[in-house]
Design a protein around this motif. Sequence first.
Motif, PDB file in Angstrom:
ATOM      1  N   THR A  31     -19.968 -25.716  -2.239  1.00  0.00           N
ATOM      2  CA  THR A  31     -20.887 -26.208  -1.212  1.00  0.00           C
ATOM      3  C   THR A  31     -20.681 -27.703  -0.978  1.00  0.00           C
ATOM      4  O   THR A  31     -19.977 -28.380  -1.721  1.00  0.00           O
ATOM      5  CB  THR A  31     -22.345 -25.940  -1.609  1.00  0.00           C
ATOM      6  OG1 THR A  31     -22.603 -26.524  -2.891  1.00  0.00           O
ATOM      7  CG2 THR A  31     -22.616 -24.444  -1.672  1.00  0.00           C
ATOM      8  N   LYS A  32     -21.327 -28.202   0.068  1.00  0.00           N
ATOM      9  CA  LYS A  32     -21.177 -29.622   0.412  1.00  0.00           C
ATOM     10  C   LYS A  32     -21.843 -30.516  -0.621  1.00  0.00           C
ATOM     11  O   LYS A  32     -21.325 -31.578  -0.961  1.00  0.00           O
ATOM     12  CB  LYS A  32     -21.771 -29.886   1.803  1.00  0.00           C
ATOM     13  CG  LYS A  32     -21.047 -29.135   2.920  1.00  0.00           C
ATOM     14  CD  LYS A  32     -21.732 -29.340   4.259  1.00  0.00           C
ATOM     15  CE  LYS A  32     -21.086 -28.483   5.335  1.00  0.00           C
ATOM     16  NZ  LYS A  32     -21.766 -28.621   6.649  1.00  0.00           N
ATOM     17  N   ASP A  34     -25.043 -30.235  -4.115  1.00  0.00           N
ATOM     18  CA  ASP A  34     -25.883 -29.329  -4.893  1.00  0.00           C
ATOM     19  C   ASP A  34     -27.334 -29.783  -4.898  1.00  0.00           C
ATOM     20  O   ASP A  34     -28.136 -29.327  -5.719  1.00  0.00           O
ATOM     21  CB  ASP A  34     -25.361 -29.182  -6.322  1.00  0.00           C
ATOM     22  CG  ASP A  34     -25.269 -30.505  -7.057  1.00  0.00           C
ATOM     23  OD1 ASP A  34     -25.715 -31.531  -6.501  1.00  0.00           O
ATOM     24  OD2 ASP A  34     -24.741 -30.523  -8.190  1.00  0.00           O
ATOM     25  N   PHE A  39     -28.285 -25.538   0.304  1.00  0.00           N
ATOM     26  CA  PHE A  39     -27.201 -25.146  -0.597  1.00  0.00           C
ATOM     27  C   PHE A  39     -27.733 -24.687  -1.948  1.00  0.00           C
ATOM     28  O   PHE A  39     -27.109 -23.859  -2.616  1.00  0.00           O
ATOM     29  CB  PHE A  39     -26.196 -26.295  -0.743  1.00  0.00           C
ATOM     30  CG  PHE A  39     -25.607 -26.717   0.565  1.00  0.00           C
ATOM     31  CD1 PHE A  39     -24.972 -25.803   1.388  1.00  0.00           C
ATOM     32  CD2 PHE A  39     -25.712 -28.027   1.003  1.00  0.00           C
ATOM     33  CE1 PHE A  39     -24.444 -26.181   2.618  1.00  0.00           C
ATOM     34  CE2 PHE A  39     -25.187 -28.419   2.223  1.00  0.00           C
ATOM     35  CZ  PHE A  39     -24.551 -27.488   3.035  1.00  0.00           C
ATOM     36  N   MET A  42     -28.497 -21.172  -1.285  1.00  0.00           N
ATOM     37  CA  MET A  42     -27.237 -20.448  -1.177  1.00  0.00           C
ATOM     38  C   MET A  42     -26.700 -20.104  -2.568  1.00  0.00           C
ATOM     39  O   MET A  42     -26.249 -18.975  -2.827  1.00  0.00           O
ATOM     40  CB  MET A  42     -26.230 -21.314  -0.410  1.00  0.00           C
ATOM     41  CG  MET A  42     -24.957 -20.614  -0.005  1.00  0.00           C
ATOM     42  SD  MET A  42     -23.954 -21.697   1.044  1.00  0.00           S
ATOM     43  CE  MET A  42     -24.699 -21.386   2.652  1.00  0.00           C
ATOM     44  N   LYS A  43     -26.771 -21.064  -3.479  1.00  0.00           N
ATOM     45  CA  LYS A  43     -26.306 -20.829  -4.848  1.00  0.00           C
ATOM     46  C   LYS A  43     -27.171 -19.776  -5.524  1.00  0.00           C
ATOM     47  O   LYS A  43     -26.653 -18.916  -6.256  1.00  0.00           O
ATOM     48  CB  LYS A  43     -26.336 -22.141  -5.639  1.00  0.00           C
ATOM     49  CG  LYS A  43     -25.806 -22.011  -7.060  1.00  0.00           C
ATOM     50  CD  LYS A  43     -25.792 -23.348  -7.759  1.00  0.00           C
ATOM     51  CE  LYS A  43     -25.320 -23.224  -9.201  1.00  0.00           C
ATOM     52  NZ  LYS A  43     -25.302 -24.536  -9.901  1.00  0.00           N
ATOM     53  N   SER A  59     -19.522 -22.262  -9.662  1.00  0.00           N
ATOM     54  CA  SER A  59     -20.065 -23.058  -8.566  1.00  0.00           C
ATOM     55  C   SER A  59     -19.567 -24.494  -8.631  1.00  0.00           C
ATOM     56  O   SER A  59     -19.485 -25.090  -9.699  1.00  0.00           O
ATOM     57  CB  SER A  59     -21.594 -23.049  -8.600  1.00  0.00           C
ATOM     58  OG  SER A  59     -22.090 -21.732  -8.469  1.00  0.00           O
ATOM     59  N   ALA A  61     -19.594 -28.355  -6.088  1.00  0.00           N
ATOM     60  CA  ALA A  61     -20.218 -29.038  -4.952  1.00  0.00           C
ATOM     61  C   ALA A  61     -19.693 -30.455  -4.848  1.00  0.00           C
ATOM     62  O   ALA A  61     -19.314 -31.074  -5.852  1.00  0.00           O
ATOM     63  CB  ALA A  61     -21.740 -29.063  -5.109  1.00  0.00           C
ATOM     64  N   ASP A  65     -22.613 -35.071   1.077  1.00  0.00           N
ATOM     65  CA  ASP A  65     -22.089 -34.375   2.253  1.00  0.00           C
ATOM     66  C   ASP A  65     -20.963 -35.225   2.828  1.00  0.00           C
ATOM     67  O   ASP A  65     -21.142 -36.395   3.147  1.00  0.00           O
ATOM     68  CB  ASP A  65     -23.191 -34.199   3.297  1.00  0.00           C
ATOM     69  CG  ASP A  65     -22.878 -33.073   4.267  1.00  0.00           C
ATOM     70  OD1 ASP A  65     -21.709 -32.930   4.646  1.00  0.00           O
ATOM     71  OD2 ASP A  65     -23.814 -32.347   4.635  1.00  0.00           O
ATOM     72  N   THR A  89     -18.548 -23.921   2.049  1.00  0.00           N
ATOM     73  CA  THR A  89     -19.168 -24.675   3.135  1.00  0.00           C
ATOM     74  C   THR A  89     -18.441 -26.014   3.193  1.00  0.00           C
ATOM     75  O   THR A  89     -18.691 -26.907   2.386  1.00  0.00           O
ATOM     76  CB  THR A  89     -20.682 -24.894   2.912  1.00  0.00           C
ATOM     77  OG1 THR A  89     -20.893 -25.647   1.722  1.00  0.00           O
ATOM     78  CG2 THR A  89     -21.403 -23.579   2.798  1.00  0.00           C
ATOM     79  N   PRO A 279     -29.653 -18.851   4.441  1.00  0.00           N
ATOM     80  CA  PRO A 279     -28.535 -19.100   3.534  1.00  0.00           C
ATOM     81  C   PRO A 279     -28.411 -18.082   2.407  1.00  0.00           C
ATOM     82  O   PRO A 279     -27.299 -17.788   1.960  1.00  0.00           O
ATOM     83  CB  PRO A 279     -28.837 -20.495   2.982  1.00  0.00           C
ATOM     84  CG  PRO A 279     -30.319 -20.660   3.140  1.00  0.00           C
ATOM     85  CD  PRO A 279     -30.654 -19.930   4.400  1.00  0.00           C
TER      86      PRO A 279
END
Length: 338
Positions: A31-32, A34, A39, A42-43, A59, A61, A65, A89, A279
């Motif tokens: 992801t972008k 955490d 996000f 999403m996780k 996972s 991140a 961003d 992402t 998400p």
Amino acid sequence: MKKLLLTTIAGVGLIAGAAQADDKVTACLITKTDTNPFFVKMKEGATAKAEELGMELKSFAGKIDGDHETQVAAIETCIADGAKGILLTASDTSSIVPAVQQARDAGLVVIALDTPLSPIDAADATFATDNFLAGELIGQWAAAALGEDAADAKIGMLDLAVSQPTVGVLRDQGFLQGFGIDLGDPNKWGDEDDARIIGNDVTAGNEEGGRRAMENLLAKDPMINVVYTINEPAAAGAYEALKSIGRENDVLIVSVDGGCPGVQNVKDGVIGATSQQYPLMMASLGVEAIKKWADEGVKPEPTPGKDFFDTGVALVTDKPVDGVDSIDTDEGTNLCWG
């Protein structure tokens, strides 16, 4: 001899056990950040689905961003670890493509979540909100809420990043089209010539960035009365900047996300309307798709008529307008995340 035989059998058992462990399907989620609630949810969705299916989830991140390098390193790690697929992402939707191709060449299925790659077919599949529609809904709502005053609006555009990742472009351009503004090149933001647009600034998708970007645009024109924001954390920051000059009650803020804090901000009047996305569904479906790829060699199909799998969007507002479908904050709260 008997002791040697038992030792040998035990050793074989250990090897077999290791082989079974090695057979466990591994998926990666990149992801972008955490920290963003989107996000985080999403996780949660990916973790729960992986546990349900007996898979291992790793996972990763970015630090912030826009942290492209960390995402590239994560892809390389997933390849080296023998993962079967990656859910991504992307922070930089075009620069990440060579790393994604490296993963695909190594036999991994790569699924973009929320943010399509550029080009979109650089990933094997995309599970996402229709981000253009999400922007279009809040644009239509804002124009209808203003009525005749929309013709003289002063609009501040709070975007994501200067690299213009696809998710930011789609939401920005959708909002402008929904508001009734002619687009320039629909594949980028900032080239429109409508005098109602005061300017664009970037937020990094967080509250601090939203506050700073709003202050920059207010310096250009302190009478901005409509604010588009890439997401709800940026909207919260924009509100604080407006509040600091006593204008929090006469500026219309719209956004995209549908997280629980954002829906509460709609209920409280901080945000006029937001487009809610889902998400947890994106991530859960993505994990299922990786398992199917590992077991059957089958890749996911897009929604008919689209080049991605559409996970849905709903406009959330307590001030509905004619011609724009919406749900209220009570229903939005039942569906929210974070």
